[in-house]
Scaffold this motif. Structure first.
Motif, mmCIF file in Angstrom:
data_model
loop_
_atom_site.group_PDB
_atom_site.id
_atom_site.type_symbol
_atom_site.label_atom_id
_atom_site.label_comp_id
_atom_site.label_asym_id
_atom_site.label_seq_id
_atom_site.Cartn_x
_atom_site.Cartn_y
_atom_site.Cartn_z
ATOM 1 N N GLU A 918 -3.191 18.751 -19.639
ATOM 2 C CA GLU A 918 -4.083 17.685 -19.179
ATOM 3 C C GLU A 918 -5.475 18.208 -18.833
ATOM 4 O O GLU A 918 -6.442 17.462 -18.913
ATOM 5 N N GLN A 942 -7.057 15.350 -20.570
ATOM 6 C CA GLN A 942 -7.920 14.435 -19.825
ATOM 7 C C GLN A 942 -9.228 15.098 -19.386
ATOM 8 O O GLN A 942 -10.261 14.443 -19.335
ATOM 9 N N HIS A 943 -9.174 16.386 -19.045
ATOM 10 C CA HIS A 943 -10.359 17.097 -18.556
ATOM 11 C C HIS A 943 -10.630 18.290 -19.459
ATOM 12 O O HIS A 943 -9.752 19.133 -19.669
ATOM 13 N N ARG A 965 -7.262 10.403 -24.664
ATOM 14 C CA ARG A 965 -7.124 10.195 -23.223
ATOM 15 C C ARG A 965 -8.189 10.958 -22.406
ATOM 16 O O ARG A 965 -8.091 11.049 -21.193
ATOM 17 N N ARG A 967 -11.062 11.917 -20.129
ATOM 18 C CA ARG A 967 -11.775 11.175 -19.099
ATOM 19 C C ARG A 967 -12.892 11.987 -18.438
ATOM 20 O O ARG A 967 -13.764 11.414 -17.805
#
Length: 1653
Positions: A918, A942-943, A965, A967
């Motif tokens: 993630e 995500q990161h 996904r 972000r």
């Protein structure tokens, strides 16, 4: 005569009783005071006495101040002739008897100030001829009285008188006062003064005058007073003056005329005109010292009118506690050059100085001493004051800048380097929290004070030239610097656990180590300091071991080369718990504590002795046999169980079909019959094939292993055999080893079944012939069939057949083969796994949450980590490459951090196995090209952080197509040149976007425009803003209005640099500037751009914050509209030219509409009332970490006038505020205030009562300097924090809190000096007590709703389950970092709590629970402690040790019994006792000159069953004269018989000893009865020893029946030898041989008599 004596005694008793009655009557109900110390100083102040209490007449000092004593009678002080000091001030004393002090002949000091004495009586002082100090201040007398009250006080040296009612002073009032060291006169309302009243006092040391009224209304009177006391040598202090006009200064002219040299002002206010007049009056006066304390300056500092005056003589200028009323209008001190260029010593203390301009410093050309402590100097303004390190203040020797908010030690180091003569530097009470690794200091520096800072380590930054170093009250844990010249070292109030090494300080003389965490110190440690003379080490956490207690007690009593200069009671035990708080000098440790090994040894010795005593009884009960068999059985059982686990089958690997146990005497039968029949196949085929198969037998002669213990051979043989054959016969029962084999098999039967043993009887043998203790075997013989060896030849084949059937069994080798195959397979697999590692390093630093921290470890490859890891931190290593297999198998990994590695190469499939990843951080590496294939399989990422890598573009095809996904995206760096629209394809919406593009040259419009929604954008566009505004504007145009924008690293120095905002500013709603340089021009242009724009929030944040290069001339932008701006946030603002910066009153147009305003760490020392009155909408105000004082805060809050009426939250933490009462008064009018933060201030006390807004719910006073808590706290609080304080003095402590706050829900009292907590808080939910000195948890009964308690970093030694259960609703506890005493109970309890077995959850880390005591566990985590049974169960250990010793004693006793050791011991004792007794009797007879007394010819030892022979034959024959030989008639002999000659009532053993000693010979009548008789055996035992003393012919043996020496016990080796070497007599059964027997016996018995004759 007796009556006279009784009468005299009666009269004496009556007299004593009468005298005693008079003494009791004299007390007349007076109270008593016993608070006197060893110096006979009695402190009875503040005790509520209404009369003088009774005190010991030996008292030298008596303090009765602040009581309610209104009268002193004639007898109250009677008998105190030794009293030297008497204090009665503050009592309301109105009446003194004229003779009240007559008995105080030795009185030297008398204080009667602050009372109600309206008239002064001269008779009070008539007898006080040695009085030196007299204080009569502040009493309501109007004149001193007549005649003069001082006539008899010829030794008076200090006089203080006056008060608000003193109206006149006449010349006669001071008659008798000729000279004084100190004169103080309070005459503020003086109306009449006789000239010369004070003029006759000479010499006069120091004068303090309070003449407020005369200076204002009667200038001539004030001048007359000054004229009488003004001498060049007399320092004058003037108090309570208001110099507001020309006339108010005129009285000083009289002092100026008399050329005074020292003038001080205290508690006075002065206007500009009066100050100028004062300088004019003092023009040309040789004034060398001038000081002003508690001064209020009401003007603007316009003193240049006096610049022509001459003040060259001023050598020292002292200013403390100055207040400038109108600080906005006060000018710079640059105009005072005519005053500043001459002084050598300047002190400006606690005056709110935030800067001393460099120009002012350059004026101080003669300055040698500069004290600017307790001001508002920062690192920036300090650099200005010292001219940025330029060569100035060249003569400066002492610099004191303590108590200022300085933060950078390297900065001050750079500044003072150019002070070539600096010797003393005081930078204590600052904010230094670190020390640079290297520094350069003036070579002349000798004294350095960095106490009460926040240092955690020391480095080589400290200069080696130091002679005195003070590092007290920091957070130091060690000190390892070599300082060869150091003489004094102060390290109190730190966290040292041991003394620094003495070799580092060869010249150290004084060492202070109080208030640390020292556990102990020893003589070798002190001896390592070659020149140490004084040591202070009290108030530490001493562990009172025996060695330390003995050493310290001897050091305190006897002293040595090193003197402990603090008090004995400061050395107190902290552990063990039972000694906690007790002074080391009073500790007495028992021998059990100090000599544990000796105690255990003695205990075991006693147990061993008891075991020896019990061994005989245990032997009789077969206890040794049972123990031996139990051990053998347990060992056999354990061995068999182990074998069963190692084999697949329930049957072990058995080597033999049967083990044969037989006696050596039956070996012929075994070898000739049993072995041939069972082991050799039958050649003639007479047996069936199945029965002809040979069996394997185990025989001890053939199969026992040579060199092994025979017991092990027997056990092994029985265990490795399916059956055990016992060849039973009489020989078997008599054989020792056969009996052992039988013993062992007796237990083996329990484990393998009853069919394991086969009994063969070679001869008829009943079960009664088997020892009774083999109950199991006897039962088998009764219940099962055993084989009997037939004597008939024809029955033997049937015998062999039955034996074979019992022994036959099958062996299963397949199971063993299977086991071996599986083991081989597993080893091969293991070998493949080992080979797979391929030399990669490993990292095992993973916590319980499967988070692995492998950073800063020097790895050059990705290390092996558990495949279960969820987080892997590999940052700051040296990993330059990641291969395809390095991260294989980590499918569960969610976070991977690789930043700061110099990573240059990534395999395209390096991350393919990280399906659950993630967060990925690849920043700060050397990736020149970004490969899209890296992220193909990272679908849940995500990161992603790609910052600060040397790539020039993002690459093609787009990197982020598969990251649906994503972000949070961070990319860019110094080499990023272009951003194309397709680079961000696939990125549809983000919560945060960070782009570093300081050198961006190309940007495609719309690149960021396709990202929506976009939460927050951070852009670093330094280059484009300066060189390509169109490109920067294009970037800003792509950002949506709802997106929060942060712009970093900008230099907005002119209007053109603000152009990128021109088109995009209308769409921006939230703007942040970080690390921005801003000029006045750019600021005005930016404000013009945002005129009318709906900008809601503007903030200036970052490490460097906002640097303002202009002068704050923003008035031209005051027409702009800022009504939409709700929030303004500024942090770390720096004004480069603060001396020219304009007033903040010009900024009201910016501040009047904000609801939230924050100005943090911006060196703000004042926010004017004018501005705060404009802030009508402000609800949140944060001015923390600035330079606000109580005075400037009063200005800011308009001195409690109604302002900031909408304010809900006020944060003024980390400001140098000192008065909490001022704070409470100022916020009272803030009618909507709910939260107030005044933490990290300088509050040292709390007023007894305060008024607060009724709406206040949150109050934070953490990390202040409070020493007491009072009811000042508001009752409406829901949240309160009273945190850390810096203790100014070791004795300043918050001891307890006793008031009740019933509304608190969260209470934080962390980092104070609390030792106990007594509060009734029924609704309290959270209690924070970290950083105090609690020894135990607070009692839970006061807090029925408490859910969370924090008590870290205290001095807790232990806590228990009962402590936690007293808190009924407690859920969370943090109690780490305490001084835990790791007892067994605490370790067991805490381990169970850490694993979560209780209702209370321990929320801090397990590693924070560390042992402090005992010493060998110090620093070990409690969950890693493994205490032995000797520590946890000492009583059990001693008991078990004694039991083991008892067991060993029993075992040893068996051996000793077998070797007849007990007999030898018993006989040795008896022999020694007998020998000692006989020697004593011989010595007594020799002293008397008599011969040894031998009463009998012989002592006869015989059995009671042989008594008839002795009585019928021996006695008649020996004691009756014989007539058989007429030529030589036999004289009778005297025999000693026990029946006849033993003394009744004496111990029988003593009778036996005495009989043998008193007899020439001992006759033993030997027979079978004799050997069986106990007493005969004892007589034989004793004579065995007696033979060594009296010779071999002392015993005569008579054998009544044939008896060989083998029938005599083997232990009587001497007797057996005698029977072999000498002739003994045998009683003849034939009658005719008996006369010869008697003749031989008589001849033997008469030998001694003949020799004596």
């Amino acid at each position: 005569m007796r009556r006279l004596t009784a009468c005299s005694l009666t009269v004496l008793l009556l007299s004593v009783s009468l005298i005693r009655g008079q003494m009791v009557n004299r007390d007349d109900g007076r109270p008593s005071c016993s608070r006197c110390d060893l110096h006979l100083s009695c402190n009875c102040s503040h005790s509520g006495f209404t009369r003088i209490p009774m005190v010991t007449e030996q008292a030298l000092t008596l303090d009765l101040s602040f009581n309610n004593i209104t009268m002193v009678t004639q007898d109250d002080l009677m008998g105190h002739s030794r009293l030297r000091v008497l204090e009665l001030h503050g009592n309301g004393l109105a009446e003194l008897h004229p003779s009240a002090f007559d008995s105080l002949w030795s009185l030297e000091e008398l204080d009667l100030s602050d009372n109600q004495l309206t008239v002064l009586n001269p008779s009070w002082f008539n007898k006080l001829e040695v009085l030196q100090h007299l204080n009569l201040l502040n009493n309501p007398y109007s004149h001193l009285g007549s005649p003069s009250i001082f006539l008899g006080l010829v030794r008076l040296r200090r006089l203080m008188f006056g008060g608000p009612d003193l109206k006149e002073l006449r010349k006669a009032d001071l008659l008798g006062v000729t000279e004084l060291d100190d004169l103080t006169v309070h005459a503020n309302n003086l109306a009449s003064y006789d000239s010369g009243t004070l003029g006759d006092i000479w010499p006069l040391g120091h004068v303090t005058l309070s003449l407020h009224g005369p200076f204002l209304t009667n200038v001539a009177l004030a001048a007359a007073v000054l004229a009488d006391v003004s001498y060049p040598e007399t320092p004058i202090t003037l108090e309570d003056l208001h110099l507001m006009g020309n006339q108010s200064v005129q009285p000083i002219r009289e002092s100026a005329k008399r050329r005074i040299r020292s003038l001080s002002f205290r508690n006075f206010s002065v206007s500009d005109d009066s100050f100028v007049d004062l300088l004019v009056v003092l023009d040309g006066v040789p004034l060398s010292y001038i000081s002003a304390e508690d001064i209020t300056l009401t003007g603007e500092g316009r003193w240049e009118k006096a610049s022509w005056t001459d003040h060259k003589s001023i050598d020292e200028f002292f200013l403390r506690n100055a207040v400038v009323v109108d600080i906005f209008k006060f000018t710079s001190f640059l105009q005072l050059s005519f005053l500043l260029r001459y002084p050598r010593k300047v002190s400006v203390i606690n005056t709110g100085v935030f800067v001393m301009p460099c120009a002012t410093s350059k004026l101080l050309v003669n300055l040698q001493y500069l004290d600017m402590s307790n001001n508002l100097l920062t690192d920036l303004t300090m650099a200005e004051s010292l001219c940025h390190g330029e060569k100035t203040l060249k003569e400066l020797r002492v610099l004191n800048i303590s108590g200022n908010p300085l933060k950078s030690l390297s900065m001050i180091n750079q500044l003072v380097t150019k002070l070539p003569r600096l010797t003393h530097l005081d930078i204590s009470r600052t904010l230094y929290n670190s020390m640079p690794s290297g520094c350069s200091w003036p070579s002349t520096l000798k004294y350095l004070n960095i106490s009460r800072a926040k240092l955690t380590t020391t480095t080589s930054c400290l200069p080696t030239s130091l002679e005195v170093l003070d590092l007290s009250y920091n957070d130091l844990k060690g000190f390892s610097l070599f300082l060869p010249l150091l003489r004094e070292l102060y390290l109190s109030g730190n966290k040292f656990q041991e003394l620094p090494a003495g070799q580092l300080f060869p010249n150290l003389q004084t060492l202070t180590m109080q208030f640390n965490t020292l556990n102990m110190f020893s003589l070798p440690e002190l001896q390592s300091y070659r020149r140490l003379e004084n040591l202070q080490a009290g108030y530490n956490k001493f562990i009172c071991t025996c060695d330390f207690v003995n050493f310290l007690q001897s050091q305190l009593k006897e002293g040595g080369n090193v003197t402990l200069i603090d008090r004995e009671d400061s050395y107190a035990c902290d552990s063990p718990l039972e000694l906690q708080g007790e002074a080391v000098s009073q500790v007495h440790l028992s021998v059990i504590v100090c000599h544990w090994v000796l105690f255990v040894s003695v205990s075991c010795g006693v147990a061993l002795f008891a075991g020896v005593l019990l061994c005989v009884l245990l032997w009789q009960l077969h206890a040794f046999w049972y123990l031996k068999m139990i051990w053998a059985w347990l060992k056999a059982k354990r061995s068999s169980q182990k074998q069963r686990k190692d084999t697949a089958d329930s049957e072990a690997l058995l080597s033999y079909d049967a083990f044969v146990s037989y006696s050596e005497r039956d070996a012929g039968w075994v070898e000739n019959f049993l072995v041939p029949e069972l082991e050799e196949p039958c050649a003639d085929g007479s047996r069936s094939p199945s029965s002809s198969q040979p069996l394997s037998l185990c025989l001890h002669k053939r199969d026992f292993l040579a060199g092994q213990p025979i017991m092990d051979n027997i056990m092994s043989a029985i265990e490795q055999s399916r059956h055990t054959i016992f060849i039973l016969s009489e020989n078997f029962v008599q054989s020792d080893w056969c009996r052992y084999e039988l013993d062992f098999s007796h237990f083996w039967l329990f484990d393998v079944g009853e069919d394991a043993a086969i009994l063969i009887l070679l001869e008829p043998l009943s079960k009664d012939d088997v020892p009774k203790r083999f109950c199991k075997l006897r039962k088998l013989m009764s219940s099962t069939t055993y084989l009997e060896w037939p004597q008939e030849e024809e029955r033997r084949p049937e015998f062999w057949k039955s034996l074979r059937n019992a022994l036959r069994g099958d062996n299963d080798w397949m199971k063993l083969l299977t086991v071996l195959t599986i083991a081989l397979f597993l080893s091969l697999i293991r070998g493949q796994m080992v080979n797979r590692d391929d030399g990669r390093p490993s990292c095992s630093r993973c916590d319980l949450h499967l988070s692995c921290n492998c950073s800063h470890s020097g790895f050059t490859r990705v290390p092996m980590v558990t495949e279960q890891a969820l987080t892997l931190d590999l940052s700051f290593n040296n990993i330059t490459m990641v291969t395809q297999d390095d991260l294989m198998g980590h499918s569960r990994l969610r976070v991977l951090d690789l930043h700061g590695n110099g990573l240059a190469e990534l395999h395209p499939s390096a991350f393919d196995s990280l399906w659950s990843l993630e967060e990925l951080d690849l920043s700060d590496n050397q990736l020149t090209v970004l490969n899209p294939s890296w992220f193909n399989k990272l679908e849940v990422l995500q990161h992603l952080n790609l910052l600060n890598n040397p790539y020039s573009f993002l690459g093609s095809p787009p990197l982020f197509l598969g990251l649906v996904r994503l972000r949070r995206l961070m990319f860019g760096g110094p080499d990023l040149k272009e951003l194309r629209r397709e680079d961000l394809s696939g990125v549809t919406h983000l919560e945060e976007l960070t782009v570093y593009a300081n050198n961006l040259a190309r940007y495609d419009s719309g690149t960021f425009g396709d990202i929506w929604p976009l939460g927050h954008v951070t852009l670093s566009l330094h280059g484009p803003f300066l060189t390509n505004p169109a490109l920067a504007a294009g970037v800003l145009d792509d950002v949506y209005p709802e997106t929060w924008i942060t712009l970093a690293d900008l230099h907005l120095t002119h209007s053109m640099s603000v152009q990128p905002f021109k088109d995009s500013i209308n769409m921006i709603r939230n703007l942040s500037l970080r690390n921005v340089l801003l000029s006045d021009e750019a600021t005005v242009f930016l404000l013009a751009l945002i005129d009318g724009v709906p900008l809601r929030s503007l903030s200036v944040v970052g490490l460097s914050g906002l640097s303002l290069t202009g002068e704050g001339r923003l008035i031209t932008a005051n027409h702009t509209d800022r009504r939409s701006m709700d929030e303004f946030f500024a942090s770390d603002v720096t004004i480069l030219d603060i001396l020219k910066f304009a007033m903040t009153t010009n900024l009201q147009f910016l501040l009047q509409y904000q609801k939230k305003l924050s100005i943090i760490n911006s060196k703000l020392f004042l926010l004017s009332c004018y501005i705060t009155e404009m802030m009508v909408s402000t609800q949140y105000l944060d001015v923390s970490d600035n330079l606000l004082t109580d005075l400037t805060l009063s200005y800011m809050l308009c001195d409690s006038r109604e302002t900031l009426q909408e304010l809900r939250v006020l944060n003024i933490s980390r400001n140098p505020l000192k008065s909490l009462s001022t704070m409470s008064r100022l916020v009272t009018k803030l009618t909507k205030l709910t939260q107030l933060d005044v933490s990290r201030t300088s509050y040292s006390s709390m007023p007894p009562s305060c008024s607060w807004p009724s709406t206040l719910r949150y109050l934070n006073i953490s990390q202040a300097k409070l020493t007491t808590i009072t009811p000042c706290l508001p009752k409406s609080l829901e949240v309160e924090r009273l945190g850390q304080r810096q203790v100014n003095h070791p004795n300043e402590k918050i001891h307890s809190i006793y008031f009740i706050l019933t509304s608190l829900k969260v209470l934080d009292l962390s980092y104070n000096d609390l030792k106990e907590f007594v509060l009734a808080l029924p609704i309290l939910r959270e209690l924070h007590l970290s950083g105090n000195k609690f020894l135990r948890l607070p009692a839970g009964g006061q807090y029925p709703n408490l859910q969370t308690i924090t008590i870290q970093s205290n001095t807790l030694n232990t806590f228990s389950l009962s402590n936690l259960q007293s808190h009924r609703r407690l859920k969370n506890l943090e109690a780490g970092q305490n001084k835990f005493v790791c007892s067994c109970e605490f370790v067991t309890f805490l381990r169970s709590q850490l694993v979560g077995t209780g209702d209370v959850k321990i929320t801090d880390r397990e590693q924070s629970y560390v042992c402090d005591s005992p010493l060998y566990l110090q620093g070990v985590a409690v969950n890693q402690v493994n205490l032995s049974i000797t520590q946890c169960q000492s009583v059990l250990f001693v008991s078990v040790s004694c039991g083991v010793a008892l067991f060993l004693g029993i075992v040893v006793s068996v051996l000793l019994w077998r070797c007849h050791a007990f007999w030898f011991l018993k006989m040795t004792w008896a022999w020694l006792k007998a020998k000692r007794g006989s020697q004593r009797r011989w010595r007594q007879r020799n002293m008397e000159g008599s011969e040894p007394l031998l009463s009998f010819d012989t002592f006869v030892s015989y059995s009671e069953q042989d008594a008839s022979w002795v009585e019928d034959f021996l006695v008649p024959e020996m004691e009756t004269p014989s007539d058989s030989d007429s030529e030589n008639p036999a004289s009778p002999l005297t025999l000693c018989l026990h029946k006849r000659d033993f003394l009744p009532g004496h111990w029988i053993i003593d009778n036996i000893m005495s009989a043998i000693e008193r007899s020439h010979r001992t006759v033993f009548v030997l027979s079978e009865n004799f050997v069986q008789s106990d007493w005969c055996r004892y007589e034989l035992d004793f004579s065995h020893f007696w033979l060594f003393e009296a010779g071999g012919d002392a015993a005569i043996l008579i054998l009544l029946e044939p008896l060989s020496k083998d029938d005599v016990p083997k232990c009587f080796c001497k007797l057996r030898k005698l029977m072999s070497s000498i002739t003994y007599l045998e009683w003849p059964q034939e009658e005719e041989k008996r006369p010869e027997f008697w003749r031989s016996l008589r001849n033997d018995l008469r030998k001694d008599k003949e020799q004596e004759n």
